[in-house]
Design a protein around this motif. Sequence first.
Motif, PDB file in Angstrom:
ATOM      1  N   GLN A  60      28.681  39.633   9.034  1.00 41.11           N
ATOM      2  CA  GLN A  60      29.161  41.002   8.853  1.00 41.11           C
ATOM      3  C   GLN A  60      28.416  41.958   9.792  1.00 41.11           C
ATOM      4  N   ALA A  61      27.110  41.789   9.911  1.00 36.78           N
ATOM      5  CA  ALA A  61      26.322  42.656  10.789  1.00 36.78           C
ATOM      6  C   ALA A  61      26.716  42.446  12.257  1.00 36.78           C
ATOM      7  N   LYS A  64      29.936  44.281  12.825  1.00 36.80           N
ATOM      8  CA  LYS A  64      29.669  45.723  12.867  1.00 36.80           C
ATOM      9  C   LYS A  64      29.061  46.119  14.209  1.00 36.80           C
ATOM     10  N   TYR A  65      28.184  45.270  14.738  1.00 35.38           N
ATOM     11  CA  TYR A  65      27.573  45.538  16.044  1.00 35.38           C
ATOM     12  C   TYR A  65      28.642  45.590  17.137  1.00 35.38           C
ATOM     13  N   ARG A  67      31.832  46.292  16.720  1.00 37.73           N
ATOM     14  CA  ARG A  67      32.599  47.528  16.498  1.00 37.73           C
ATOM     15  C   ARG A  67      31.861  48.736  17.051  1.00 37.73           C
ATOM     16  N   ALA A  68      30.579  48.813  16.787  1.00 34.55           N
ATOM     17  CA  ALA A  68      29.789  49.956  17.265  1.00 34.55           C
ATOM     18  C   ALA A  68      29.733  49.975  18.792  1.00 34.55           C
ATOM     19  N   THR A  75      32.884  53.353  13.635  1.00 34.56           N
ATOM     20  CA  THR A  75      32.010  53.133  12.490  1.00 34.56           C
ATOM     21  C   THR A  75      30.925  54.203  12.541  1.00 34.56           C
ATOM     22  N   VAL A  77      27.951  53.842  12.034  1.00 36.06           N
ATOM     23  CA  VAL A  77      26.694  53.200  12.405  1.00 36.06           C
ATOM     24  C   VAL A  77      26.535  53.235  13.928  1.00 36.06           C
ATOM     25  N   ALA A  82      23.146  49.234  14.357  1.00 34.35           N
ATOM     26  CA  ALA A  82      23.892  48.001  14.121  1.00 34.35           C
ATOM     27  C   ALA A  82      23.131  46.799  14.676  1.00 34.35           C
TER      28      ALA A  82
END
Length: 131
Positions: A60-61, A64-65, A67-68, A75, A77, A82
């Motif tokens: 998940q992280a 997210k990284y 995406r960022a 996001t 974040v 991230a």
Amino acid sequence: MDNKFPLWSDIPRCPNLERNPGELDDQWIAAFDALSIIQHNLGPDDVILQLAEEAAELAQAAAKYIRARRGENPTPVSVDEAYRKMREEYIDVINCAYVLRLDLDAALYNDGVVDKLRRWADRLKNGCCER
């Protein structure tokens, strides 16, 4: 050429840790002490379940990284935040792998791993889940 894939040079690197032999000896001792406490308080199935949980959090992280970094699916974040979260989850995976004896060296050569391993052992030693 418009390439959505980052270059390896764009990916942050872990701090290059130069340890003298004495520091490495201290790392080994601390890691072994924490390992003994964790294995005394948790069975293999407990650690395997935790490994599965930490691996899912790492996945998940990592998502997210990406995406960022891309900014296409916003996001709140930041890229740096991230990345830090992804590294934190990776350290949790390394700790589980160390306790399961899947990878003994990773715990010693990655910044922050032994500190988290000690905190895990301290939580168990100080009354959480003690057998």
